[in-house]
Write an enzyme that holds these catalytic residues in place. Structure first.
Site, PDB file in Angstrom:
ATOM      1  NE  ARG A  98      -3.499   2.364   2.723  1.00 39.03           N
ATOM      2  CZ  ARG A  98      -3.306   3.307   3.663  1.00 39.03           C
ATOM      3  NH1 ARG A  98      -2.326   3.190   4.542  1.00 39.03           N
ATOM      4  NH2 ARG A  98      -4.080   4.373   3.718  1.00 39.03           N
ATOM      5  CG  HIS A 142      -1.178   9.305   3.053  1.00 39.62           C
ATOM      6  ND1 HIS A 142      -1.426   7.971   3.251  1.00 39.62           N
ATOM      7  CD2 HIS A 142      -0.715   9.765   4.229  1.00 39.62           C
ATOM      8  CE1 HIS A 142      -1.122   7.627   4.492  1.00 39.62           C
ATOM      9  NE2 HIS A 142      -0.688   8.702   5.113  1.00 39.62           N
ATOM     10  CD  GLU A 188      -5.229   8.097   9.376  1.00 36.12           C
ATOM     11  OE1 GLU A 188      -4.786   9.156   9.867  1.00 36.12           O
ATOM     12  OE2 GLU A 188      -4.873   6.970   9.780  1.00 36.12           O
ATOM     13  CG  ASN A 329      -5.589   3.867   8.111  1.00 32.52           C
ATOM     14  OD1 ASN A 329      -5.777   2.902   7.373  1.00 32.52           O
ATOM     15  ND2 ASN A 329      -5.220   5.046   7.655  1.00 32.52           N
ATOM     16  CE1 TYR A 331      -0.367   2.411  13.211  1.00 30.49           C
ATOM     17  CE2 TYR A 331      -2.287   3.676  12.544  1.00 30.49           C
ATOM     18  CZ  TYR A 331      -1.042   3.143  12.263  1.00 30.49           C
ATOM     19  OH  TYR A 331      -0.477   3.336  11.036  1.00 30.49           O
ATOM     20  CD  GLU A 399      -2.014   4.079   8.000  1.00 30.27           C
ATOM     21  OE1 GLU A 399      -1.785   4.492   9.153  1.00 30.27           O
ATOM     22  OE2 GLU A 399      -2.040   4.838   7.007  1.00 30.27           O
TER      23      GLU A 399
END
Ligand SMILES: *[C@@H]1O[C@H](CO)[C@@H](O)[C@H](O)[C@H]1NC(C)=O
Ligand SMILES: *[C@@H]1O[C@H](CO)[C@@H](O)[C@H](O)[C@H]1NC(C)=O
Ligand SMILES: *[C@@H]1O[C@H](CO)[C@@H](O)[C@H](O)[C@H]1NC(C)=O
Ligand SMILES: *[C@@H]1O[C@H](CO)[C@@H](O)[C@H](O)[C@H]1NC(C)=O
Ligand SMILES: *[C@@H]1O[C@H](CO)[C@@H](O)[C@H](O)[C@H]1NC(C)=O
Length: 510
Positions: A98, A142, A188, A329, A331, A399
């Protein structure tokens, strides 16, 4: 990766209890067509910021912010090292890579002439991936708007951006689409609109009160919503074009990628529980409801009122079902509090509208020095939420990864420096498998990041490959995490790092 530092101050800290042993997790436990990959973004990995006709993006021009940093100009030098990087991906056993295209490398002024050397670079990278059998997941945007469009009309605050973005997207579909299996129009957007145009802590650093940042221009009451609206319309237009002219012969899919922490109430008080639902609606519903149903969530329309732009009938129709997949994404988690801390209530903006602040279960994200915590069961909760709220939408985990301090030497197996990342990846892949077995429609998983990148949190890096930034050749070294991931991908047991199961009070599914 970018953390949502909007509102702050940590609350509490749960350390994972280290316990014995998952059974040997390998890719063979996952569905056969499942894609395993790793990712980067152009801004953070390419470097060559002023080479071969590239012009600056808004990320590269802020005079004294970290983004004006010289490090950004070389990043990990992938522009010169892509062949070596693709070879490393192949050896690692990645199915997919990616990456993002730098708009101002391909079309330096944002609109108009295409830069032949930009075209050549992305063609070469895609050819190299293709010849190694590595699928390309490509992000169009991005965070790196061409500076010239910011200068000309303020970038995302102006509707002219829709036409310019769509024209840029068309160049990408036409020139590269035969080798791209999945396009993300945006990375995002639920972060960069808010951070760049309301809070004022990311490019292009626009804000006004109630943000406590000092910006030279901006209007926090409306610009976060306005830019998100223009992003959604740009997405919808580009998707229509792709579906009409390119998808039938190229056969790729198209969607976008959201910043997707999971949110938990800081306490069990009914106020914090309600605030958590608002945060979920404002963070995910803000984009997902238009993309799936064609309009903003009712709760946003009610709270934000006339400051929330509205979609015309045709726009709404264009937006509805305009994603083939959603990229998440993910985390970590945030705790939600039903209060605003020091935020000034005298003016309204997104933060006062949500009426909540979040805290990070480690250390204040502003200070960026603590360890990111690992809560794999929260990924399952996130996936369950998307499954139930958005009709089994196809998902890619675009992500997931762990930042660790970037030392002067590559982490070794003996030192144990990389163990937390190996444990993190194992924990999340295990949670992912649990969700897939429980019916979540996830088709791929990408570690952030493939190599150490330019990161906004100075001194930390996420790379599966360590990069020696002091070395003139930006030498890459495999980390224990990369060895573990490679073994996992080759169906082997993994490296010798101890196996851990994370059990926190949040985790009930293991
Ligand atoms: C904003 O500017 C004021 C006055 O110059 C200063 O005291 C304050 O620290 C600044 N705030 C931030 C977040 O930079
Ligand atoms: C922001 O825009 C709104 C709506 O146009 C307006 O009422 C408000 O005064 C503006 N605020 C600032 C700080 O410019
Ligand atoms: C919330 O309530 C549950 C069930 O009673 C309890 O297990 C949990 O610890 C509570 N959470 C907080 C943050 O107090
Ligand atoms: C907000 O309003 C209150 C009450 O009117 C006032 O005391 C305070 O100074 C205002 N804050 C700012 C930052 O303007
Ligand atoms: C599994 O899926 C079902 C149906 O969506 C859901 O009710 C249940 O909570 C899920 N289990 C877990 C552990 O997420």
């Amino acid at each position: 990766m970018e953390r949502p530092f909007m509102f702050l101050v940590f609350l509490f800290f749960l350390s994972p209890q280290i316990q014995a042993s998952l059974s040997h997790l390998t890719r063979d436990h996952f569905p056969p067509a499942f894609l395993f990959g790793a990712g980067t973004s152009s801004l953070q990995v390419e470097g060559a910021a002023q080479e071969d006709g590239k012009k600056p993006s808004i990320e590269e021009t802020f005079p004294d912010g970290i983004r004006g940093s010289d490090k950004l100009k070389v990043a990990a030098d992938q522009y010169h090292k892509y062949k070596e990087d693709v070879k490393l991906m192949h050896e690692m056993g990645l199915d997919a890579y990616r990456f993002s295209i730098a708009w101002s490398r391909l079309i330096p002024d944002g609109r108009g002439a295409v830069n032949p050397l930009g075209l050549k670079y992305y063609n070469s990278l895609l050819d190299e991936l293709h010849s190694h059998g590595i699928a390309a997941h490509v992000t169009l945007y991005h965070f790196d708007l061409p500076q010239s469009l910011q200068d000309e009309y303020g970038g995302w605050v102006d509707r002219r951006i829709i036409e310019d973005f769509t024209a840029y997207a068309e160049v990408c579909f036409r020139e590269f689409g035969d080798r791209v299996v999945a396009w993300s129009t945006f990375n995002e957007p639920n972060f960069f609109t808010l951070a760049g145009y309301d809070v004022g802590l990311a490019a292009p650093y626009r804000c006004s009160i109630p943000s406590f940042f000092n910006c030279s221009e901006g209007n926090s009451s409306v610009d976060g919503y306005l830019t998100a609206h223009n992003v959604l319309l740009s997405h919808a237009n580009a998707v229509q074009l792709y579906r009409e002219r390119y998808q039938p012969k190229q056969g790729g899919s198209i969607g976008l990628s959201l910043m997707s922490p999971w949110f938990l109430p800081a306490t069990n008080s009914s106020k914090d529980v309600a605030a958590t639902q608002r945060v979920v609606d404002f963070q995910f519903g803000w984009f997902m409801d238009p993309l799936v149903h064609g309009d903003y969530p009712l709760i946003m329309r009610r709270i934000v009122g006339s400051r929330l732009p509205t979609f015309g009938e045709k726009e709404s129709k264009l937006l509805k079902s305009s994603i083939d997949f959603i990229g998440l994404n993910h985390y970590t988690i945030f705790y939600v509090h039903d209060d605003l801390g020091n935020w000034d209530m005298n003016q309204t903006d997104y933060i006062t509208d949500v009426h909540a602040r979040v805290s990070f279960p480690g250390v204040s994200p502003f200070e960026e020095k603590g360890e990111q915590e690992s809560f794999p069961s929260a990924m399952s909760d996130l996936l369950e939420y998307f499954k139930q709220s958005y009709k089994d939408v196809t998902i890619f985990i675009h992500e997931n990864g762990l930042a660790l301090p970037h030392g002067n030497t590559p982490p070794s197996l003996e030192s144990g420096d990389d163990d937390p990342r190996v444990q993190y990846l194992q924990g999340y892949l295990d949670a992912l498998l649990t969700s897939i077995r429980n019916g979540s429609n996830v088709e791929g998983y990408f570690v952030w990041s493939f190599v150490d990148c330019f990161e906004f949190a100075a001194g930390k890096a996420f790379g599966l490959y360590y990069v020696d930034f002091e070395d003139a050749n930006f030498e890459r070294y495999p980390t224990p995490s990369s060895i573990w991931y490679s073994n996992f991908l080759h169906g082997k047991e993994g490296s010798k790092v101890k196996r851990h199961v994370y059990q926190t009070e949040l985790s009930s599914y293991i």
